[in-house]
Design an enzyme around this catalytic site. Structure first.
Site, PDB file in Angstrom:
ATOM      1  N   ASP A   1      -0.354   5.122   0.958  1.00  0.00           N
ATOM      2  CA  ASP A   1      -0.658   6.103   2.002  1.00  0.00           C
ATOM      3  C   ASP A   1      -0.839   5.455   3.370  1.00  0.00           C
ATOM      4  OD1 ASP A   1      -0.808   8.610   0.475  1.00  0.00           O
ATOM      5  OD2 ASP A   1      -2.429   7.587  -0.582  1.00  0.00           O
TER       6      ASP A   1
ATOM      7  N   ASP B   1       0.857  -1.173   0.000  1.00  0.00           N
ATOM      8  CA  ASP B   1       0.000   0.000   0.000  1.00  0.00           C
ATOM      9  C   ASP B   1       0.905   1.238   0.000  1.00  0.00           C
ATOM     10  OD1 ASP B   1      -2.309   1.659   0.441  1.00  0.00           O
ATOM     11  OD2 ASP B   1      -1.735   1.738   2.554  1.00  0.00           O
TER      12      ASP B   1
END
Length: 218
Positions: free
Chosen positions: A54, A52
């Site tokens: 953020d 991922d």
């Protein structure tokens, strides 16, 4: 449009959907096999780590953060260009380089491409990340973004893990999920070091989902 409303709309565009809902992992025990000899032909096959962006690798905000930011990107929004301030998670550069030695490294984010591609260009100076997937590759479930790992590895789900601070994002494949604490601005954060050490041990498993089960059991 007021500045406050404009900022709010921009945040909705550049931030992926986060939920605090706890995902209950299936109780079913699969017959995964732990490899006794880590030098077997199967075990030497390069596996895939999906990351991922953020709150896993970086934290981004439209306002000056409470700590020194590492870089800034400019994102166009309704004829205006807004600055996004980015704080790198401690150790992220070393983390990516170490992963790249043994794994195919892919970033799968619910962020928009205009924003996320700029961040990744600055974050991945050595080209460790082999593939990037953005919001348009996510599956929408009840208004939230979910990442279908089969888009990356097909049916070979035992060869891949995803590191994400949001369990809902990998709810289609919970056994492949490696949870990580969300990062905002703690510059003493050591989560990537812990994850790196864990991922370094995954090659003793024929199916890496078994490694996740062991991790969550401890």
């Amino acid at each position: 449009m007021s500045i406050l409303k404009f900022h709010c709309r921009l945040l909705r565009c550049v931030s992926r959907c986060f939920t605090a809902t706890t995902i209950c992992y299936p109780a079913t025990i699969h017959d995964y096999t732990k490899v006794e000899d880590p030098q077997t032909e199967y075990n030497n096959k390069k596996r895939t780590i999906i990351l991922d962006l953020d709150e896993t690798l970086v934290h981004s905000t439209t306002q000056l953060p409470g700590v020194r930011y590492d870089f800034m990107v400019m994102v166009k929004m309704e004829r205006e260009i807004m600055p996004i301030f980015v704080v790198k998670r401690p150790g992220v550069t070393e983390f990516l380089e170490r992963l790249g030695e043994n794994y195919n490294v892919i970033v799968f984010t619910a962020g928009l491409e205009d924003y996320a591609s700029q961040v990744l260009d600055k974050l991945d100076k050595k080209g460790v990340i082999s593939q990037r997937l953005y919001r348009d590759s996510c599956t929408e479930v009840n208004g939230k973004y979910v990442k279908d790992l089969s888009l990356v590895v097909g049916k070979d789900l035992g060869s891949a893990l995803i590191v994400d601070d949001n369990p809902f994002a990998y709810s289609l494949h919970p056994e492949n999920g490696v949870p990580i604490k969300a990062f905002v601005d703690d510059l003493r954060d050591q989560e990537l070091l812990k994850i790196s050490e864990f991922l370094g041990s995954c090659y003793v498993y024929e199916d890496m989902r078994d490694a996740v089960q062991d991790l969550l059991a401890n």
